[in-house]
Design a protein around this motif. Structure first.
Motif, PDB file in Angstrom:
ATOM      1  N   ALA A 102       0.832  -1.205   0.000  1.00  0.00           N
ATOM      2  CA  ALA A 102       0.000   0.000   0.000  1.00  0.00           C
ATOM      3  C   ALA A 102       0.866   1.255   0.000  1.00  0.00           C
ATOM      4  N   THR A 103       1.897   1.255   0.804  1.00  0.00           N
ATOM      5  CA  THR A 103       2.793   2.411   0.888  1.00  0.00           C
ATOM      6  C   THR A 103       3.519   2.648  -0.427  1.00  0.00           C
ATOM      7  N   ALA A 104       3.959   1.565  -1.043  1.00  0.00           N
ATOM      8  CA  ALA A 104       4.654   1.693  -2.334  1.00  0.00           C
ATOM      9  C   ALA A 104       3.754   2.329  -3.385  1.00  0.00           C
ATOM     10  N   VAL A 105       2.488   1.998  -3.359  1.00  0.00           N
ATOM     11  CA  VAL A 105       1.544   2.583  -4.327  1.00  0.00           C
ATOM     12  C   VAL A 105       1.255   4.042  -3.987  1.00  0.00           C
ATOM     13  N   ILE A 106       1.009   4.329  -2.722  1.00  0.00           N
ATOM     14  CA  ILE A 106       0.566   5.662  -2.322  1.00  0.00           C
ATOM     15  C   ILE A 106       1.682   6.699  -2.379  1.00  0.00           C
ATOM     16  N   VAL A 107       2.861   6.393  -1.843  1.00  0.00           N
ATOM     17  CA  VAL A 107       3.938   7.394  -1.804  1.00  0.00           C
ATOM     18  C   VAL A 107       5.201   6.956  -2.550  1.00  0.00           C
ATOM     19  N   ARG A 108       5.116   5.789  -3.225  1.00  0.00           N
ATOM     20  CA  ARG A 108       6.216   5.291  -4.056  1.00  0.00           C
ATOM     21  C   ARG A 108       7.489   4.948  -3.278  1.00  0.00           C
ATOM     22  N   ARG A 109       7.342   4.694  -1.992  1.00  0.00           N
ATOM     23  CA  ARG A 109       8.484   4.294  -1.172  1.00  0.00           C
ATOM     24  C   ARG A 109       7.947   3.743   0.149  1.00  0.00           C
ATOM     25  N   ALA A 110       8.821   3.088   0.877  1.00  0.00           N
ATOM     26  CA  ALA A 110       8.494   2.618   2.225  1.00  0.00           C
ATOM     27  C   ALA A 110       9.721   2.882   3.084  1.00  0.00           C
ATOM     28  N   GLY A 111       9.964   4.159   3.351  1.00  0.00           N
ATOM     29  CA  GLY A 111      11.107   4.564   4.157  1.00  0.00           C
ATOM     30  C   GLY A 111      10.728   4.684   5.619  1.00  0.00           C
ATOM     31  N   ARG A 168      -3.459   6.257   8.398  1.00  0.00           N
ATOM     32  CA  ARG A 168      -4.131   7.069   7.375  1.00  0.00           C
ATOM     33  C   ARG A 168      -5.214   6.247   6.680  1.00  0.00           C
ATOM     34  N   SER A 169      -6.335   6.878   6.383  1.00  0.00           N
ATOM     35  CA  SER A 169      -7.458   6.140   5.804  1.00  0.00           C
ATOM     36  C   SER A 169      -7.122   5.556   4.429  1.00  0.00           C
ATOM     37  N   ASP A 170      -6.352   6.286   3.607  1.00  0.00           N
ATOM     38  CA  ASP A 170      -6.014   5.749   2.287  1.00  0.00           C
ATOM     39  C   ASP A 170      -5.090   4.537   2.396  1.00  0.00           C
ATOM     40  N   VAL A 171      -4.198   4.547   3.374  1.00  0.00           N
ATOM     41  CA  VAL A 171      -3.301   3.411   3.599  1.00  0.00           C
ATOM     42  C   VAL A 171      -4.115   2.214   4.086  1.00  0.00           C
ATOM     43  N   GLN A 172      -4.964   2.447   5.072  1.00  0.00           N
ATOM     44  CA  GLN A 172      -5.791   1.367   5.606  1.00  0.00           C
ATOM     45  C   GLN A 172      -6.698   0.776   4.528  1.00  0.00           C
ATOM     46  N   ASP A 173      -7.282   1.635   3.693  1.00  0.00           N
ATOM     47  CA  ASP A 173      -8.167   1.166   2.627  1.00  0.00           C
ATOM     48  C   ASP A 173      -7.408   0.303   1.621  1.00  0.00           C
ATOM     49  N   LEU A 174      -6.248   0.752   1.196  1.00  0.00           N
ATOM     50  CA  LEU A 174      -5.496  -0.002   0.202  1.00  0.00           C
ATOM     51  C   LEU A 174      -4.943  -1.306   0.777  1.00  0.00           C
TER      52      LEU A 174
END
Length: 149
Positions: free
Chosen positions: A29-38, A49-55
């Motif tokens: 989900a993080t890779a899709v939303i912000v293009r990284r997982a740092g 975050r709701s968008d993270v939880q949803d994805l």
């Protein structure tokens, strides 16, 4: 991913940064939303975050027992498949080693970016570019010279 790695990445609906460290759903989900997982993304507030939880709820993990003979517990390869809402599917290449593995090392720019985000997350008082350059010459420096601000 392998059955073994699935056991390690056991948190399917993380609510904290610590839980997210053991969640493939969060990583995807993080890779899709912000293009990284740092490191910055592994905070409680980001995880919730709701968008993270949803994805994360849309991520489905498929496991296998196609183990890599050279890496204990790992699949011979991993792959991401995205089923598109409009129909169709996108598949990644088959990844045999993660970026940053000794067989797929980071280039200097990628290594610096990872280094910089770690220093930022830790609130370092020294400029990342200065310390990075010093570390490239570690064998020539004293501890005092290395950490001089």
């Amino acid at each position: 991913m392998s059955d073994t790695h699935s056991l390690i990445l056991r948190n399917h609906r993380p609510q904290t940064g610590l839980e997210a460290k053991f969640s493939m759903e969060f990583a995807m989900a993080t890779a899709v939303i912000v293009r990284r997982a740092g490191l910055a993304e592994y905070s409680d507030s980001f995880v919730r975050r709701s968008d993270v939880q949803d994805l994360m709820r849309r991520v489905v993990i498929e496991t296998n027992q196609n183990y890599d003979p050279e890496v204990s517990g790992a699949s011979a390869w991993d792959q991401v498949r995205v089923d598109l809402a409009a129909g169709g599917t996108i598949e990644s290449e088959k990844v045999r080693r993660a970026k940053g593995h000794a067989d797929r090392p980071l280039n200097e720019g990628e290594l610096f970016e990872k280094f910089r985000t770690c220093l930022d997350a830790g609130g370092a008082k020294i400029a990342p570019d200065v310390l990075f350059e010093r570390l490239k010459h570690l064998e020539e420096l004293s501890a005092r010279e290395l950490t001089r601000v």
